[in-house]
Design a protein around this motif. Sequence first.
Motif, PDB file in Angstrom:
ATOM      1  N   GLU A 112       0.819  -1.201   0.000  1.00 50.69           N
ATOM      2  CA  GLU A 112       0.000   0.000   0.000  1.00 50.69           C
ATOM      3  C   GLU A 112       0.854   1.252   0.000  1.00 50.69           C
ATOM      4  OE1 GLU A 112      -2.448  -0.578   3.397  1.00 50.69           O
ATOM      5  OE2 GLU A 112      -4.001  -1.658   2.298  1.00 50.69           O
ATOM      6  N   ALA A 113       1.975   1.214   0.756  1.00 53.56           N
ATOM      7  CA  ALA A 113       2.867   2.369   0.778  1.00 53.56           C
ATOM      8  C   ALA A 113       3.473   2.601  -0.606  1.00 53.56           C
ATOM      9  CB  ALA A 113       3.972   2.159   1.818  1.00 53.56           C
ATOM     10  N   ALA A 114       3.904   1.519  -1.243  1.00 56.01           N
ATOM     11  CA  ALA A 114       4.485   1.641  -2.590  1.00 56.01           C
ATOM     12  C   ALA A 114       3.439   2.116  -3.585  1.00 56.01           C
ATOM     13  CB  ALA A 114       5.066   0.299  -3.033  1.00 56.01           C
ATOM     14  N   ARG A 115       2.230   1.583  -3.456  1.00 53.74           N
ATOM     15  CA  ARG A 115       1.166   1.988  -4.365  1.00 53.74           C
ATOM     16  C   ARG A 115       0.803   3.458  -4.146  1.00 53.74           C
ATOM     17  NH1 ARG A 115      -4.383  -1.368  -4.730  1.00 53.74           N
ATOM     18  NH2 ARG A 115      -4.291  -1.093  -2.476  1.00 53.74           N
ATOM     19  N   GLY A 178      -8.256  -8.801 -13.026  1.00 56.77           N
ATOM     20  CA  GLY A 178      -7.218  -7.774 -12.893  1.00 56.77           C
ATOM     21  C   GLY A 178      -7.074  -6.975 -14.170  1.00 56.77           C
ATOM     22  N   ARG A 179      -8.110  -6.319 -14.624  1.00 58.23           N
ATOM     23  CA  ARG A 179      -8.153  -5.700 -15.930  1.00 58.23           C
ATOM     24  C   ARG A 179      -7.605  -4.269 -15.915  1.00 58.23           C
ATOM     25  NH1 ARG A 179     -13.855  -5.979 -18.946  1.00 58.23           N
ATOM     26  NH2 ARG A 179     -13.656  -8.111 -18.200  1.00 58.23           N
ATOM     27  N   ASP A 180      -6.279  -4.131 -15.772  1.00 59.80           N
ATOM     28  CA  ASP A 180      -5.641  -2.823 -15.956  1.00 59.80           C
ATOM     29  C   ASP A 180      -6.327  -1.737 -15.128  1.00 59.80           C
ATOM     30  OD1 ASP A 180      -3.761  -1.106 -16.983  1.00 59.80           O
ATOM     31  OD2 ASP A 180      -4.816  -0.735 -18.853  1.00 59.80           O
ATOM     32  N   VAL A 181      -6.595  -2.045 -13.850  1.00 63.80           N
ATOM     33  CA  VAL A 181      -7.268  -1.103 -12.959  1.00 63.80           C
ATOM     34  C   VAL A 181      -6.389  -0.880 -11.740  1.00 63.80           C
ATOM     35  CG1 VAL A 181      -9.304  -0.680 -11.534  1.00 63.80           C
ATOM     36  CG2 VAL A 181      -9.542  -1.840 -13.734  1.00 63.80           C
ATOM     37  N   LEU A 182      -6.276   0.372 -11.313  1.00 58.49           N
ATOM     38  CA  LEU A 182      -5.494   0.695 -10.117  1.00 58.49           C
ATOM     39  C   LEU A 182      -6.339   1.566  -9.212  1.00 58.49           C
ATOM     40  CD1 LEU A 182      -2.810   0.693  -8.550  1.00 58.49           C
ATOM     41  CD2 LEU A 182      -2.163   2.726  -9.830  1.00 58.49           C
ATOM     42  N   MET A 183      -6.397   1.182  -7.919  1.00 56.95           N
ATOM     43  CA  MET A 183      -7.120   1.971  -6.930  1.00 56.95           C
ATOM     44  C   MET A 183      -6.186   2.355  -5.798  1.00 56.95           C
ATOM     45  SD  MET A 183     -10.873   0.303  -6.487  1.00 56.95           S
ATOM     46  CE  MET A 183     -11.038   1.401  -5.063  1.00 56.95           C
ATOM     47  N   ALA A 184      -6.475   3.506  -5.192  1.00 54.09           N
ATOM     48  CA  ALA A 184      -5.671   3.958  -4.056  1.00 54.09           C
ATOM     49  C   ALA A 184      -6.443   5.028  -3.297  1.00 54.09           C
ATOM     50  CB  ALA A 184      -4.326   4.522  -4.537  1.00 54.09           C
ATOM     51  N   GLY A 185      -6.022   5.251  -2.043  1.00 49.98           N
ATOM     52  CA  GLY A 185      -6.540   6.376  -1.284  1.00 49.98           C
ATOM     53  C   GLY A 185      -5.659   7.587  -1.544  1.00 49.98           C
ATOM     54  N   LYS A 186      -6.276   8.764  -1.636  1.00 45.90           N
ATOM     55  CA  LYS A 186      -5.506   9.970  -1.959  1.00 45.90           C
ATOM     56  C   LYS A 186      -6.177  11.181  -1.322  1.00 45.90           C
ATOM     57  CE  LYS A 186      -2.548  12.567  -4.082  1.00 45.90           C
ATOM     58  NZ  LYS A 186      -1.294  12.758  -3.381  1.00 45.90           N
ATOM     59  N   ASP A 187      -5.473  11.814  -0.352  1.00 45.29           N
ATOM     60  CA  ASP A 187      -5.951  13.050   0.268  1.00 45.29           C
ATOM     61  C   ASP A 187      -7.373  12.904   0.816  1.00 45.29           C
ATOM     62  OD1 ASP A 187      -3.541  14.251  -0.432  1.00 45.29           O
ATOM     63  OD2 ASP A 187      -4.320  15.017  -2.331  1.00 45.29           O
ATOM     64  N   GLY A 188      -7.653  11.771   1.469  1.00 41.89           N
ATOM     65  CA  GLY A 188      -8.967  11.568   2.064  1.00 41.89           C
ATOM     66  C   GLY A 188     -10.042  11.171   1.076  1.00 41.89           C
TER      67      GLY A 188
END
Length: 366
Positions: A112-115, A178-188
């Motif tokens: 998660e940190a790397a992502r 796993g279809r070329d999708v990326l999710m992450a938390g960002k600034d709340g």
Amino acid sequence: MQGLPEEDLEAYARMLDDVAGTGRRLRREELEALRESGERAAGAGRGVRGLVGSYLTATRDAWPALRGVAGAGTPKDVQRAGEAVLTALDAAVAALGEGHERARRLVVRQDEAARGEFVDDLLYGRSDPGRLAERAQRFGLRLGRGHAVAVARGVDAYEDGRPVLRRIERELVARFGGRDVLMAGKDGRLVCIAPGSERAVFEVFAETALRPGAGYGAARRVAVGRVHSGTGGIVRSYEEALGALDVADRLRLHPEVLRAEELLVFPVLMRDRAAMSDLVHSVLGPLEQARGGAGPLLETISAHAEAGHVNAEAARRLGLGVRTFTYRLERIKVLTGYDPGDPLHRYTLETAAMGARLLGWPERPL
């Protein structure tokens, strides 16, 4: 046994031998050693089921010798030794599971940190495009394609978005793999990056984010930027999504899901901020002379437009009687000189009202 150092199992056999002879419980340092064994197994890629199975096999293999250790005593001593071994086995399995889970959580946190670091660099364009493309491959993202960015925002900032993030990720993986999708938390907020051709991904992302989950609330609104190519295109789509959320708040728009292409008129309106300020001041400035200020009459103009210029519906939305609402329209005409019943005048009033909300007027001076 594969994935487990022999010395771990040998130490476990010696520990059982001592437990069978003394009837004692496992010591703190022994439990910690078992946890560390679970961590090593996880690091070697061994699943928790296989890990526990190996220790159960080791217990079974040692059982004849353990019976011999206790065999010199009475039948009651043999029973006591057996109970002590089973108690030790139960504690050992729990410790192994704790260690395995501890290692798994560490891997998740590191990932998660790397992502999160990658998403920061990607959305702010802070790294060389070639290097970003290399790093993107680790997360299953192919930056050569056109991508769009969706942003979900809750009533409050997601201080820890991981539970919601994992819930949405599970839903997306179940539907699309796993279809070329990326999710992450960002600034709340929660961010989803996917190929522009995968509109269904954004629909499921929005649907799942807006649905409350166990122990955490739903998103309040989701905005999707337009499709653009390359790393710079992802940055642009992200900024468009944030801009759509901002416009929706300022204009108090009702839709929960917004698409940047549907709101392109507003950046156009605000491109010449000075001209918009002049329009608001010239057309709506006289409303400040009204009793109660300009705010109620500004709401009247907006509600009239949202209700399709049907007075009864607009009055209902504002919680007013039709007579009161009609009186407000007349006051707008008298104060501004623009008649809400005239199509051209009405367009001018509504455009000025949108500009007022975008500029924060009348709460914020022009």
